[in-house]
Design an enzyme around this catalytic site. Structure first.
Site, short mmCIF file in Angstrom:
data_model
loop_
_atom_site.label_atom_id
_atom_site.label_comp_id
_atom_site.label_asym_id
_atom_site.label_seq_id
_atom_site.Cartn_x
_atom_site.Cartn_y
_atom_site.Cartn_z
CB SER A 138 -101.83 118.90 -0.04
OG SER A 138 -102.63 118.53 -1.08
CD GLU A 149 -101.24 104.31 2.72
OE1 GLU A 149 -102.32 104.47 2.12
OE2 GLU A 149 -100.90 103.21 3.19
CD GLU A 175 -76.30 83.68 7.60
OE1 GLU A 175 -77.46 83.81 8.03
OE2 GLU A 175 -75.48 84.61 7.64
C1 AOF Z 1 -77.13 87.11 9.40
N1 AOF Z 1 -78.17 86.39 8.91
O1 AOF Z 1 -80.35 86.04 8.59
C2 AOF Z 1 -79.71 88.03 9.66
C3 AOF Z 1 -78.61 88.80 10.11
O2 AOF Z 1 -80.68 90.22 17.27
P1 AOF Z 1 -80.15 89.22 16.30
O3 AOF Z 1 -79.31 88.17 16.91
O4 AOF Z 1 -81.23 88.61 15.43
O5 AOF Z 1 -79.15 90.00 15.32
C4 AOF Z 1 -79.63 90.98 14.46
C5 AOF Z 1 -78.52 91.47 13.56
O6 AOF Z 1 -77.95 90.39 12.84
C6 AOF Z 1 -79.00 92.46 12.50
O7 AOF Z 1 -78.91 93.79 12.94
C7 AOF Z 1 -78.04 92.20 11.37
O8 AOF Z 1 -76.81 92.86 11.59
C8 AOF Z 1 -77.80 90.71 11.47
N2 AOF Z 1 -78.83 89.99 10.71
N3 AOF Z 1 -77.36 88.32 9.93
O9 AOF Z 1 -76.00 86.65 9.34
C9 AOF Z 1 -79.43 86.77 9.02
N4 AOF Z 1 -80.98 88.44 9.82
ZN ZN Z 2 -76.40 85.70 11.70
#
Ligand code: AOF
Ligand code: ZN
Length: 374
Positions: A303, A300, A56
């Site tokens: 058996s 990968e 975002e």
């Molecule tokens: C969003 N948009 O593009 C992503 C989100 O360590 P940080 O600050 O990068 O936060 C990671 C957490 O943020 C991740 O575990 C997930 O909950 C959220 N990721 N959220 O709004 C994004 N990548």
């Molecule tokens: Zn975010």
């Protein structure tokens, strides 16, 4: 009706953007975002790399025109926590976005519904569940890892139409064609680690890297309870370039020879991990990997490893590639060895199976459902 289709189209675009982050965001999810004003996409963004800005924020910062009143489509619920980057809800409110459309919820306990709630409280109408299933599937690894604290484990194998992974002699080159083998490198890009057994290393001397363009090499994990890995193998020789873990049994390391070999492997850039028992305890190994932020494992194996993985119920997904060849032979190995199920009720079933054609081969995917109480 028309708006329904449009919403899904924008979300599909956001999904395509999200997938561009494949292999670089782990253990974070892949997320894509599209900003639409007056029926036009005015900006796009995605989470490009772990630790960097979220989708975002990337889309909003790149916006060439004022996004006030615009619609924002995002594949995952916007976060509301201060992590490595500031909360996405802050910038969405600050830019006075008109409406927000969300794909799937974020089950990170720091977010889990609070992201949507904060936006609504701030006066922004939020619609959730747009292409939710696709959005969830794209991040199946993230959802599993964040909810269980364990890596998402996939078992991949290539077999003949009569269910053999090699001839009785051990020869297995090749059961599937080039297109299917190329797809395996795409899988290696998607998973943060590859796990193989020492048998595979001794037989094929593989490199187990990712030969996809711009692919990041997954961490290589070799189950080698007695530390039999040759020091001149490709794996050991590239230990300083590609992160590698060798899992051995504790007993092996308590012997003098074992300790000395482990020290030499460590000097070659390899991490030697141990688990209790005579053979590597895969469940314990998964916990060790989770501690190292490894969110996914692509097995990968042959058996033996596959049998151990199913017996310890760690496999969450199966990729079975099937080549148009009949090998035959009672001694020719099948993908999953060991004792096998005692009866059909005790077998592992696959749910949500899908079949895809790749070149001249097929790939079956499914999600194991383990029998209760076994
Ligand atoms: C969003 N948009 O593009 C992503 C989100 O360590 P940080 O600050 O990068 O936060 C990671 C957490 O943020 C991740 O575990 C997930 O909950 C959220 N990721 N959220 O709004 C994004 N990548
Ligand atoms: Zn975010």
């Amino acid at each position: 009706m028309e708006t329904e289709i449009t919403k899904e189209n924008y979300m599909r675009r956001a999904l395509t953007l999200a997938a561009k982050g494949e292999g670089r965001t782990s253990p974070n999810p892949m997320v894509g975002c599209v900003i639409v004003k007056d029926g036009r996409i005015i900006s796009e963004g995605y989470h490009e790399r772990y630790g960097e800005y979220h989708a975002e924020r990337n889309a909003l910062m790149r916006c060439g025109e004022d996004p006030e009143g615009a619609d924002l489509y995002v594949t995952l619920e916007p976060c509301c926590h201060q992590g490595k980057t500031p909360p996405c809800t802050d910038i969405i409110l600050e830019k006075k976005i008109g409406r927000v459309f969300v794909g799937s919820p974020d089950s990170n306990p720091l977010v889990a519904g609070k992201g949507v709630e904060i936006l609504r409280r701030g006066g922004i109408p939020v619609e959730t569940g747009i292409l939710e299933e696709e959005c969830r599937k794209l991040n199946e690894v993230f959802y599993h890892y964040i909810s269980t604290g364990l890596p998402f484990v996939a078992a991949k194998y290539a077999m003949s139409c009569d269910g053999k992974i090699a001839c009785a002699s051990g020869d297995s080159r090749w059961i599937t064609g080039e297109a299917a083998r190329r797809q395996v490198h795409m899988l290696r890009k998607r998973y943060s680690s590859i796990l193989a057994g020492i048998g595979t290393v001794l037989a094929d001397d593989p490199l187990l890297n990712c030969r996809e363009e711009e692919g990041v090499d997954p961490v290589r994990i070799i189950c080698d309870s007695r530390l039999r890995i040759p020091e001149d193998s490709q794996i050991v020789r590239t230990g300083k370039q590609i992160p590698t873990i060798i899992a051995a049994s504790e007993g092996t390391l308590s012997s003098r020879g074992g300790r000395a070999k482990a020290d030499r492997l460590t000097a070659a850039g390899i991490e030697v991990l141990t688990t209790e028992g005579e053979t590597v305890d895969l469940s314990a190994l998964m916990r060790h990997l989770a501690d190292r932020n490894i969110d996914s494992v692509l097995i990968e194996g042959g058996s033996k490893i596959n049998a151990a993985a199913f017996a310890s119920k760690i496999v969450n997904k199966v990729y079975a590639y099937v080549g148009g060849i009949i090998i035959g032979g009672e001694k020719a190995p099948a993908p999953v060895g060991g004792e096998g199920a005692g009866d059909i009720a005790g077998a592992v079933r696959l749910g949500n199976m899908e079949v895809e054609t790749i070149g001249e081969d097929i790939c079956i995917t499914g999600y194991p459902v383990y029998p209760e109480g076994k």
